[in-house]
Design an enzyme around this catalytic site. Structure first.
Site, PDB file in Angstrom:
ATOM      1  N   ASP A 133      -7.620   1.792  -3.015  1.00  0.00           N
ATOM      2  CA  ASP A 133      -7.515   0.296  -2.916  1.00  0.00           C
ATOM      3  C   ASP A 133      -7.979  -0.842  -4.350  1.00  0.00           C
ATOM      4  OD1 ASP A 133      -6.887  -2.584  -2.113  1.00  0.00           O
ATOM      5  OD2 ASP A 133      -6.946  -2.461  -0.742  1.00  0.00           O
TER       6      ASP A 133
ATOM      7  N   TYR B 156     -11.771  -2.857   3.869  1.00  0.00           N
ATOM      8  CA  TYR B 156     -11.122  -3.788   4.508  1.00  0.00           C
ATOM      9  C   TYR B 156     -11.126  -3.703   5.691  1.00  0.00           C
ATOM     10  CZ  TYR B 156      -7.253  -6.652   5.411  1.00  0.00           C
ATOM     11  OH  TYR B 156      -6.406  -8.078   5.585  1.00  0.00           O
TER      12      TYR B 156
ATOM     13  N   LYS C 159      -2.801 -11.035  -3.203  1.00  0.00           N
ATOM     14  CA  LYS C 159      -3.479 -11.518  -4.360  1.00  0.00           C
ATOM     15  C   LYS C 159      -3.488 -11.884  -5.424  1.00  0.00           C
ATOM     16  CE  LYS C 159      -5.317 -11.063   0.311  1.00  0.00           C
ATOM     17  NZ  LYS C 159      -4.815  -9.946   0.823  1.00  0.00           N
TER      18      LYS C 159
ATOM     19  N   ARG D 111      17.748  -3.225   2.029  1.00  0.00           N
ATOM     20  CA  ARG D 111      16.500  -2.874   2.818  1.00  0.00           C
ATOM     21  C   ARG D 111      16.479  -1.149   2.120  1.00  0.00           C
ATOM     22  NH1 ARG D 111      18.803  -0.393   7.316  1.00  0.00           N
ATOM     23  NH2 ARG D 111      18.648   1.508   5.990  1.00  0.00           N
TER      24      ARG D 111
END
Length: 437
Positions: free
Chosen positions: A209, A129, A234, A77
């Site tokens: 972004d 978004y 993406k 982690r």
């Protein structure tokens, strides 16, 4: 954390054409081009096996030679070899000191906001978004008492500056920009926003972004951004088989905050997802060139179709921010011609000549495509088509959607890597089937 090797140091686009082609082996600091770094940074041959491609490290924990004495990794982690490889590679492509991988783009947003004190203020671009809008307005507003003002950041520089000065408050901690915006593909002048914000709120961080363009077409850190975020799902991964996000920055302070929260919150990507994303990153330049050329062809076709009222593609001279697109695009992807259309990413949106309140015409088009797949998301090798008002942006209020022009006649397409003739024929057939031709 294993320190990043210096073999593939970042170089500026301006230096790219003049930098000597040194081997790097002699001095350890040779500067290489975009694709070379995409292929080699994070994929250095394994010291133990000499494997050219990194192995997938599924171990959750790592042997310590003594209490607190571990060789770069302690617990997955906190850090994992595959995530580390991907983070270094992405940071290199963005020209950043630090890269951090997360389990999704939404996890990036949540972690950045978790670094803010309660009752902080955010200034966000209004056309953001839908998932970011949802987190700002329905999660952070409740859990952290964070206030957000959505501001129009496009248009004339003087008007943008005035709106930003009116919106920024003493408690403003972040200015959040998305460019191109989703789904209307409006452009925001990153350098202008950075200069204005730093003049009135020097401690506020500018977050950009850059998912729609990827590091191939745009590097916001060079334009004044403090943090750049991506939905790795993406274009960067590019194969629609990984959900993942990332943030990059040159700020040691922000990197330390985000890495602490990355470990503490634990919204980290798996080793396999990190391995897949690094694999996808290697072909980013080739894919984005092809996405851009095909998107330009689709946009050009749509612009002359009688069923289409407006095409939104910044690479077309008809786009309101075409001049800004030319200024803001990276030098590696810049057009050679001084004027005319050029490839600027793989996303195209368009408005049908139909009633914006009537969803039926768009639905008829969408149900009659065969190469374009009706689905959310974007940036994969396959072409996708969607109706933002009822899909990706359904979480945005109807009133705000109307203000932004995200109504039922707006269709968004992610242009993939299929043969362009097949894509255009598919759209043409869909228009005819919907009686719009």
């Amino acid at each position: 954390m294993v320190p990043a090797p210096t073999l593939f140091d970042e170089r500026t686009d301006a230096a790219a054409s003049t930098a000597p082609a040194t081997s790097g082996a002699a001095n350890g600091t040779a500067a290489y081009g975009f694709s070379t770094r995409a292929i080699h940074v994070g994929s250095e041959p394994d010291a133990g096996t000499s494997a050219v491609i990194p192995a997938i490290s599924l171990s959750t924990t790592y042997k310590q030679d003594g209490v607190g004495n571990f060789k770069g990794f302690e617990y997955s982690r906190s850090a994992n070899p595959n995530r580390d490889s991907f983070e270094r590679a992405l940071a290199s492509l963005e020209g950043a000191k630090h890269g951090l991988g997360f389990s999704s783009g939404s996890a990036v947003t949540a972690t950045i906001l978790a670094a803010l004190p309660p009752a902080s203020h955010i200034v966000s671009v209004n056309d953001v978004y839908g998932g970011t809008y949802r987190y700002f307005t329905k999660v952070a507003s409740t859990t952290q008492n964070i206030n957000v003002d959505f501001v129009e950041m496009g248009g004339e520089a003087a008007a943008v500056e005035e709106r930003l000065r009116d919106a920024v408050k003493p408690e403003t901690k972040i200015v959040w920009v998305e460019t191109p915006t989703n789904p209307t593909l409006r452009l925001i002048d990153i350098n202008l926003v950075a200069r204005v914000i730093k003049s009135i709120a020097p401690s506020a961080a500018l977050v950009v972004d850059s998912t729609f363009l990827s590091p191939w077409y745009q590097n916001p850190l060079t334009l004044g951004a403090d943090i750049v975020v991506h939905s790795i799902t993406k274009y960067i991964n590019g194969h629609s088989d990984v959900v993942m996000g990332a943030a990059v920055t040159n700020s040691d302070e922000w990197a330390n905050k985000l890495r602490f929260l990355q470990n503490s919150i634990g919204a980290v990507p798996s080793a396999f997802d990190s391995w897949l994303a690094l694999r996808g990153l290697k072909t980013l330049a080739l894919r984005l060139k092809a996405h851009g050329q095909s998107a330009l062809a689709v946009a050009t076709y749509l612009s002359s179709h009688p069923a289409v009222d407006e095409v939104l593609y910044p690479g077309l001279p008809s786009h309101a921010s075409h001049a800004l697109a030319r200024r803001q695009v990276s030098k590696r992807a810049a057009p050679k011609e001084a004027s005319g259309p050029f490839a600027y990413g793989g996303m195209v949106s368009f408005r049908l000549k139909s009633d914006p309140k009537d969803e039926r015409p768009a639905k008829e088009v969408l149900k009659n495509t065969h190469v374009f797949t009706l689905a959310e998301s974007l940036g994969g090798v396959e072409s996708l088509i969607e109706l933002p008002s009822l899909m990706t942006h359904a979480s945005v209020s109807p009133e705000d959607r109307e203000k932004l022009g995200v109504e039922h006649n707006l269709i968004r397409v992610s242009v993939g890597l299929e043969d362009i003739d097949d894509l255009i024929a598919d759209l043409d057939g869909a228009f005819k089937a919907a009686n719009l031709a």
